[in-house]
Scaffold this motif. Structure first.
Motif, PDB file in Angstrom:
ATOM      1  N   LEU A 268       3.598  62.114  51.066  1.00  0.00           N
ATOM      2  CA  LEU A 268       3.848  61.878  49.647  1.00  0.00           C
ATOM      3  C   LEU A 268       4.231  60.417  49.472  1.00  0.00           C
ATOM      4  CD1 LEU A 268       4.220  62.902  46.734  1.00  0.00           C
ATOM      5  CD2 LEU A 268       6.580  63.511  47.348  1.00  0.00           C
ATOM      6  N   ARG A 269       3.462  59.717  48.641  1.00  0.00           N
ATOM      7  CA  ARG A 269       3.722  58.290  48.412  1.00  0.00           C
ATOM      8  C   ARG A 269       3.730  57.987  46.914  1.00  0.00           C
ATOM      9  NH1 ARG A 269      -0.033  54.183  51.453  1.00  0.00           N
ATOM     10  NH2 ARG A 269      -1.743  55.532  50.810  1.00  0.00           N
ATOM     11  N   THR A 270       4.488  56.970  46.546  1.00  0.00           N
ATOM     12  CA  THR A 270       4.449  56.398  45.210  1.00  0.00           C
ATOM     13  C   THR A 270       4.149  54.916  45.347  1.00  0.00           C
ATOM     14  OG1 THR A 270       6.045  57.991  44.329  1.00  0.00           O
ATOM     15  CG2 THR A 270       5.731  55.965  43.089  1.00  0.00           C
ATOM     16  N   ARG A 271       3.142  54.450  44.627  1.00  0.00           N
ATOM     17  CA  ARG A 271       2.729  53.053  44.747  1.00  0.00           C
ATOM     18  C   ARG A 271       2.663  52.394  43.372  1.00  0.00           C
ATOM     19  NH1 ARG A 271      -2.693  53.296  48.222  1.00  0.00           N
ATOM     20  NH2 ARG A 271      -2.844  55.474  47.575  1.00  0.00           N
TER      21      ARG A 271
ATOM     22  N   GLN B 192      -0.166  46.383  34.787  1.00  0.00           N
ATOM     23  CA  GLN B 192       0.797  47.073  35.653  1.00  0.00           C
ATOM     24  C   GLN B 192       0.338  48.514  35.816  1.00  0.00           C
ATOM     25  OE1 GLN B 192       3.192  49.722  34.785  1.00  0.00           O
ATOM     26  NE2 GLN B 192       3.712  49.769  36.959  1.00  0.00           N
ATOM     27  N   GLN B 193       0.237  48.974  37.077  1.00  0.00           N
ATOM     28  CA  GLN B 193      -0.208  50.329  37.369  1.00  0.00           C
ATOM     29  C   GLN B 193       0.708  50.958  38.409  1.00  0.00           C
ATOM     30  OE1 GLN B 193      -4.067  48.734  38.384  1.00  0.00           O
ATOM     31  NE2 GLN B 193      -5.072  50.136  36.985  1.00  0.00           N
ATOM     32  N   SER B 194       0.891  52.256  38.286  1.00  0.00           N
ATOM     33  CA  SER B 194       1.658  52.993  39.289  1.00  0.00           C
ATOM     34  C   SER B 194       1.149  54.427  39.334  1.00  0.00           C
ATOM     35  CB  SER B 194       3.157  52.967  38.977  1.00  0.00           C
ATOM     36  OG  SER B 194       3.407  53.624  37.746  1.00  0.00           O
ATOM     37  N   PHE B 195       1.301  55.055  40.490  1.00  0.00           N
ATOM     38  CA  PHE B 195       0.887  56.447  40.647  1.00  0.00           C
ATOM     39  C   PHE B 195       1.515  57.004  41.917  1.00  0.00           C
ATOM     40  CE2 PHE B 195      -2.208  53.903  42.925  1.00  0.00           C
ATOM     41  CZ  PHE B 195      -2.435  54.608  44.106  1.00  0.00           C
ATOM     42  N   SER B 196       1.524  58.319  42.010  1.00  0.00           N
ATOM     43  CA  SER B 196       1.939  59.016  43.227  1.00  0.00           C
ATOM     44  C   SER B 196       0.748  59.795  43.759  1.00  0.00           C
ATOM     45  CB  SER B 196       3.105  59.967  42.948  1.00  0.00           C
ATOM     46  OG  SER B 196       4.251  59.256  42.513  1.00  0.00           O
TER      47      SER B 196
ATOM     48  N   PHE C 107      -1.316  61.855  40.946  1.00  0.00           N
ATOM     49  CA  PHE C 107      -0.638  62.354  39.755  1.00  0.00           C
ATOM     50  C   PHE C 107       0.400  61.337  39.306  1.00  0.00           C
ATOM     51  CE2 PHE C 107       1.734  63.758  43.424  1.00  0.00           C
ATOM     52  CZ  PHE C 107       3.060  63.594  43.066  1.00  0.00           C
ATOM     53  N   GLY C 108       0.949  61.556  38.110  1.00  0.00           N
ATOM     54  CA  GLY C 108       1.995  60.664  37.603  1.00  0.00           C
ATOM     55  C   GLY C 108       1.535  59.234  37.408  1.00  0.00           C
ATOM     56  N   ALA C 109       0.232  59.030  37.139  1.00  0.00           N
ATOM     57  CA  ALA C 109      -0.302  57.672  37.025  1.00  0.00           C
ATOM     58  C   ALA C 109      -0.072  57.106  35.625  1.00  0.00           C
ATOM     59  CB  ALA C 109      -1.787  57.672  37.359  1.00  0.00           C
ATOM     60  N   ARG C 110       0.265  55.835  35.588  1.00  0.00           N
ATOM     61  CA  ARG C 110       0.455  55.136  34.309  1.00  0.00           C
ATOM     62  C   ARG C 110      -0.119  53.736  34.411  1.00  0.00           C
ATOM     63  NH1 ARG C 110       4.279  51.431  31.765  1.00  0.00           N
ATOM     64  NH2 ARG C 110       4.531  51.906  29.532  1.00  0.00           N
ATOM     65  N   VAL C 111      -0.738  53.275  33.349  1.00  0.00           N
ATOM     66  CA  VAL C 111      -1.221  51.906  33.270  1.00  0.00           C
ATOM     67  C   VAL C 111      -0.713  51.292  31.974  1.00  0.00           C
ATOM     68  CG1 VAL C 111      -3.404  52.593  32.159  1.00  0.00           C
ATOM     69  CG2 VAL C 111      -3.260  50.415  33.395  1.00  0.00           C
TER      70      VAL C 111
END
Length: 477
Positions: A130-133, A173-177, A205-209
């Motif tokens: 499980l990773r969050t980047r 800016q982007q992030s996701f798990s 999942f949990g992706a946001r841009v």
């Protein structure tokens, strides 16, 4: 460590981004990397060297020298925190450094949550991770504007700039798990030849841009008044822009992360192989010694093949134009802390719509040759190439093209590596240092960038804690 399982313990991380593609320096090439190599090449799980391995927690981020002068709350995790917090993001982001020189600006952050791998007999292995980047990518951001962001507009440290040309620019800016399942198998095991393959399937999942892109004719940095020369402002001529987000900034909620109406989601895949050839000590290896004896290991992998789909209920995209824009320190911090929402609150738009788009993951092709010079000392040559597939979408995630030379010493309990990275567009190589000693590892991808001016000033820094039990033959004599 060589005869028993490491006991896990709580490791408080007060400091911590291959260096660049969010792999852990040294461990991504190590024969004992296990979980940490599997995100770079899942074939390492075939014929695994661990009965099982546990990643307790690993944190990483692209920092610069300012991080050690102004250590703030989790500041190295700024790209991961941006979707869920507005607290002092301006201050936190100023301790981070770009891994690339001038253009583009590229920041990265990562959390590797508790994960596990275990062997299925001698030739098979699996892993669940499980990773969050998070990433921040800025294109065509003038050095004078980058400098005023760091130096502030109210300190007298920002030199004036008059009527400079600008052009198209973007800041994303982007992030996701992702929750991933990996499987590796050793298909060939004869003297002097070992062939392994591996595959990873990951649910994103949990992706946001959140982004701002536009065009500006010219810009200037001038004092607000002659009576107060220490306070400056940024003046932009003829700004046209598009700004948007897939979901507004909201506090972290585990239940919301899996809601496709609030966050983006998708699928990703990794594929890898490795082929070990030769033997450097054919008739001199003890029965119980399972350390690698190949002369050369050839390997390749495709990572993060896939995309994220954004079709959320509360997304927003605005477009507008202004002939004269003035930004002072207060406005700069509002935009930095709140992102597009802050920008929208300051500058009225002409039109508004929703965001419905796909963004590719940071897909890459990785090739490597690993030469064992003598027992326990290796020289690794690797290349990471960005796969764009012909896409020019501004929201597709970015990974720099990189060539890395890594001398390293390693055994089961410890290792020391010195990655030398040549990143496309950078004016000098990044010299890293990474080591693991028992359960703890610490790595930097660009030590020279932290210590001297000029060139890329950012360095990925990783620190983590792991536990494992080795697989080995028993000496029955």
């Amino acid at each position: 460590m060589k005869t028993s399982l490491l006991t896990t313990a709580l490791f408080i991380l007060t400091a911590v981004q291959c260096a660049v593609a969010q792999q852990i320096p040294g461990l991504q090439f190590s024969n004992y990397g296990g979980l940490y190599r599997s995100t770079y090449n899942p074939s390492v799980l075939g014929g695994p060297r661990h009965k099982f391995q546990i990643n307790v927690l690993t944190l990483g981020g692209s920092i610069k020298y300012r991080y050690f002068r102004f250590i703030g709350e989790n500041s190295f995790l700024y790209p991961v925190l941006a979707p869920h917090s507005t607290k002092e993001l301006y201050g936190r982001s100023r301790t981070m450094g770009s891994l690339t020189y001038k253009d583009p600006i590229f920041l990265a952050g990562e959390i590797r949550w508790p994960s596990v791998s275990f062997a299925l007999g001698k030739y098979h292995g699996v892993a669940v991770q499980l990773r969050t980047r998070g990433f921040v990518l800025g294109r065509n951001i003038p050095s004078a504007i980058d400098n005023l962001y760091i130096k502030r507009l109210d300190t007298g440290s920002t030199p004036p700039v008059s009527d400079e040309a600008w052009g198209d620019f973007s800041l994303v800016q982007q992030s996701f798990s992702d929750l991933s399942f990996s499987y590796g198998a050793q298909l060939l095991d004869i003297e002097g030849h070992k062939f392994r393959v591996g595959v990873t399937v990951k649910r994103v999942f949990g992706a946001r841009v959140a982004y701002l892109k536009g065009n500006a004719d010219r810009y200037s940095i001038n004092p607000v008044s002659s009576s107060n020369p220490d306070v400056s402002q940024l003046e932009i001529d003829n700004l046209t822009y598009e700004s948007g987000y897939s979901t507004p900034n909201r506090k972290m909620s585990v239940g919301n992360l899996f809601d496709s109406g609030k966050y983006g989601s998708g699928w990703g895949y990794d594929l890898g192989f490795s082929y070990e050839i030769g033997s450097v000590w054919k008739d001199r290896k003890e029965v119980y010694n399972d350390s690698p004896d190949y002369l050369i290991r050839l390997a390749g992998s495709l990572t993060d093949i896939g995309s994220v789909k954004y079709k959320t209920a509360d997304s927003k995209v605005v477009r507008g134009s202004h002939s004269d824009v003035v930004i002072g320190q207060t406005q700069l911090e509002t935009i930095s802390d709140r992102g597009p929402e802050g920008f929208m609150s300051l500058f009225p738009s002409d039109t508004s719509s929703v965001l419905a788009q796909k963004a590719k993951l940071p897909q890459a092709l990785n090739l490597e040759a690993d030469l064992q010079v003598f027992h326990g000392f290796f020289l690794n040559l690797s290349r990471t190439s960005r796969l764009s597939g012909g896409s020019k979408q501004s929201l597709d995630m970015y990974v720099p093209n990189t060539f890395i030379i890594t001398p390293r010493f390693e055994d089961e309990d410890s290792g020391l590596s010195f990655p030398i990275s040549f990143i496309q567009g950078n004016n000098r190589p990044s010299i890293g240092l990474a080591g693991h000693f028992g359960p703890v590892f610490l790595g930097f991808s660009n030590v020279n960038g932290l210590m001297k001016g000029g060139g890329a000033r950012g360095s990925m820094m990783y620190v983590g804690f792991t536990a494992w039990k080795a697989s080995r033959k028993k000496d029955k004599d």
